[in-house]
Design a protein around this motif. Structure first.
Motif, PDB file in Angstrom:
ATOM      1  N   GLN A 139       0.861  -1.174   0.000  1.00  0.00           N
ATOM      2  CA  GLN A 139       0.000   0.000   0.000  1.00  0.00           C
ATOM      3  C   GLN A 139       0.901   1.230   0.000  1.00  0.00           C
ATOM      4  O   GLN A 139       1.928   1.247   0.679  1.00  0.00           O
ATOM      5  CB  GLN A 139      -0.868   0.053   1.256  1.00  0.00           C
ATOM      6  CG  GLN A 139      -2.003  -0.938   1.322  1.00  0.00           C
ATOM      7  CD  GLN A 139      -2.709  -0.877   2.666  1.00  0.00           C
ATOM      8  OE1 GLN A 139      -2.076  -0.630   3.689  1.00  0.00           O
ATOM      9  NE2 GLN A 139      -4.008  -1.116   2.680  1.00  0.00           N
ATOM     10  N   ALA A 141       0.819   5.439   0.566  1.00  0.00           N
ATOM     11  CA  ALA A 141       0.032   6.573   1.045  1.00  0.00           C
ATOM     12  C   ALA A 141       0.871   7.832   0.954  1.00  0.00           C
ATOM     13  O   ALA A 141       2.075   7.818   1.249  1.00  0.00           O
ATOM     14  CB  ALA A 141      -0.435   6.349   2.480  1.00  0.00           C
ATOM     15  N   LEU A 159      -4.567   7.741   0.995  1.00  0.00           N
ATOM     16  CA  LEU A 159      -4.202   6.433   0.465  1.00  0.00           C
ATOM     17  C   LEU A 159      -4.253   6.479  -1.054  1.00  0.00           C
ATOM     18  O   LEU A 159      -5.266   6.874  -1.640  1.00  0.00           O
ATOM     19  CB  LEU A 159      -5.171   5.376   1.010  1.00  0.00           C
ATOM     20  CG  LEU A 159      -4.798   3.904   0.822  1.00  0.00           C
ATOM     21  CD1 LEU A 159      -3.432   3.608   1.421  1.00  0.00           C
ATOM     22  CD2 LEU A 159      -5.854   3.006   1.446  1.00  0.00           C
TER      23      LEU A 159
END
Length: 461
Positions: A139, A141, A159
């Motif tokens: 992920q 961000a 995000l």
């Protein structure tokens, strides 16, 4: 003060008082965002619990450390509890704005990634992240930090939604991604956060970013907000000189004569003072938001050269007024402090440790992590300001004091408690009007703490 132990004890008492005031202020600021008193109390427990010294920070480990029968209360808070986490973020930003009022603030943007083992996690995919050292399943961000001479604190986060996630309606529905959340580039996310942060009242004069944010759109929009910027650029980035000719940054810097490089200190590290050679050249503001503004402000290309390796970094800079090379060098150097905020948030408040898979859970975990980091940073700043006038006290960098400051994350528990709670502590000539400025955690019962023999009643724990 006559002894080192007494000095540490006195300053730890000041730290405890500053922690209590800052933590209480932060919780009162977000109190109106919660529909129920019980939810608000659990949120306060989670913020304090994130500063505990545990091997891994998740709902199970924090629930055990906080004395809960299981992880369910914290899981409910993150996923299903009724409260407005976006309003809580805005209220936290306003609190930070009040604390930083009157200081010279630089808004710094950067992204960080968290490695994941499955694409079931919201917005996880194969993408590049410097935090994992390349391309991998993670992920990513984008974070925005407010940096001053003494404080560094993250004010917002977004995000990053990869293009394949934006187009996959099934995965969006399963993970709870809002319909209004569409694909946006990192510079577009950064610009939205800068505008929101300025709207909360933070009085920033500068924006700083790396090469990811050097495209024409972001600097153009930042100029329209009335603040200056310094963004890193590649050596092949094209700029326009005063005569209208296009040059690559590395080609234009070759016009700088040896005597026009200026050496400046940019900070201190364990290996000593950091010094670089700096130079600048006038360039046209070809990213101006309006053709009529092409002549306004100061537009320069800045180069920073390593003293020993000779490696050169390039920066595209603009300011609404005249500015010195020393000021630009200071702003550029402050950009690296967002890396320190990432280390603080990941090491002390579990920013990258939340085992969450859905949109709401990620947003709320990151929110509480950032609130905890903000409380820690503002507490440290308050202690520094208080003790600055007391030359006889030890500095806040004292390791024992930092450990004691972290231990103040939770209220004092009875001696029978077994939980270990250790939480926070131009052309190639320089214009005369722009002359550069001159350069001038750990357990409470550790052996070191026992050696100091600090009485609990003195620390007011």
């Amino acid at each position: 003060m006559t002894t080192y132990q007494d000095a540490v004890a006195v300053e730890a008492t000041i730290a405890e008082q500053a922690w209590s005031e800052t933590f209480g202020t932060a919780m009162r600021a977000v109190a109106g965002c919660f529909a129920r008193r019980e939810t608000r109390a659990t949120a306060a427990e989670l913020v304090a619990g994130l500063l505990l010294e545990v091997d891994t920070r998740n709902c199970l480990t924090l629930g055990q450390a906080l004395g809960h029968p299981g992880p369910h209360r914290l899981q409910h808070l993150l996923s299903r509890a009724r409260f407005d986490h976006e309003r809580a973020r805005a209220e936290t930003a306003r609190l930070i704005a009040d604390e930083l009022a009157g200081q010279d603030v630089v808004l710094v943007v950067d992204e960080t990634g968290d490695a994941k083992s499955s694409t079931d996690c919201v917005e996880a995919g194969r993408q590049y992240s410097g935090a994992i050292g390349g391309v991998g399943l993670c992920q990513v961000a984008v974070h925005l930090a407010a940096v001053t001479a003494t404080v560094k604190v993250i004010t917002d986060r977004a995000l990053h939604l990869p293009a394949d996630w934006a187009a996959d309606e099934e995965r969006r529905e399963v993970t709870g991604v809002p319909e209004e959340s569409a694909f946006a580039t990192k510079p577009q996310q950064a610009l939205a956060m800068v505008a929101d942060t300025l709207a909360t009242g933070i009085e920033a004069r500068w924006f700083a970013g790396d090469e990811v944010y050097c495209g024409r759109e972001l600097p153009r929009s930042v100029r329209s907000l009335g603040i200056g910027y310094t963004v890193g650029i590649a050596a092949s980035y094209q700029v326009t000189d005063g005569a209208g000719r296009r040059w690559q940054a590395r080609e234009l810097i070759n016009k700088v004569r040896p005597r026009q490089w200026m050496r400046r200190q940019t900070g201190h590290r364990t290996k000593g003072t950091r010094e670089y050679d700096w130079a600048w050249l006038d360039v046209r503001p070809d990213d101006a938001p309006d053709e009529n503004e092409n002549g306004a402000g100061t537009s320069v290309l800045v180069a920073r050269r390593h003293r020993y390796t000779g490696e050169v970094s390039y920066f595209r800079c603009w300011a609404p007024d005249d500015v010195s090379l020393g000021t630009l060098a200071e702003v550029i150097s402050r950009r690296w402090r967002i890396e320190e905020t990432f280390q603080l948030a990941k090491g002390f408040t579990g920013l990258d440790q939340g085992q969450v898979t859905c949109w709401n859970s990620w947003m709320r975990w990151s929110l509480f992590s950032l609130i905890a980091a903000a409380v820690l940073a503002l507490t440290a700043a308050a202690v520094h300001e208080t003790t600055e006038e007391r030359a006889e006290l030890v500095p806040l960098t004292c390791p024992e004091l930092i450990r004691l400051l972290r231990a103040l994350a939770l209220p004092h528990r009875p001696a029978t408690a077994t939980t270990s709670c250790t939480g926070p502590p131009g052309a190639a000539t320089i214009k005369p009007s722009r002359r550069p400025a001159t350069s001038n955690d750990t357990a409470v019962t550790t052996s070191r703490d026992q050696e100091l023999q600090l009485p609990c009643q003195t620390l007011q724990l």
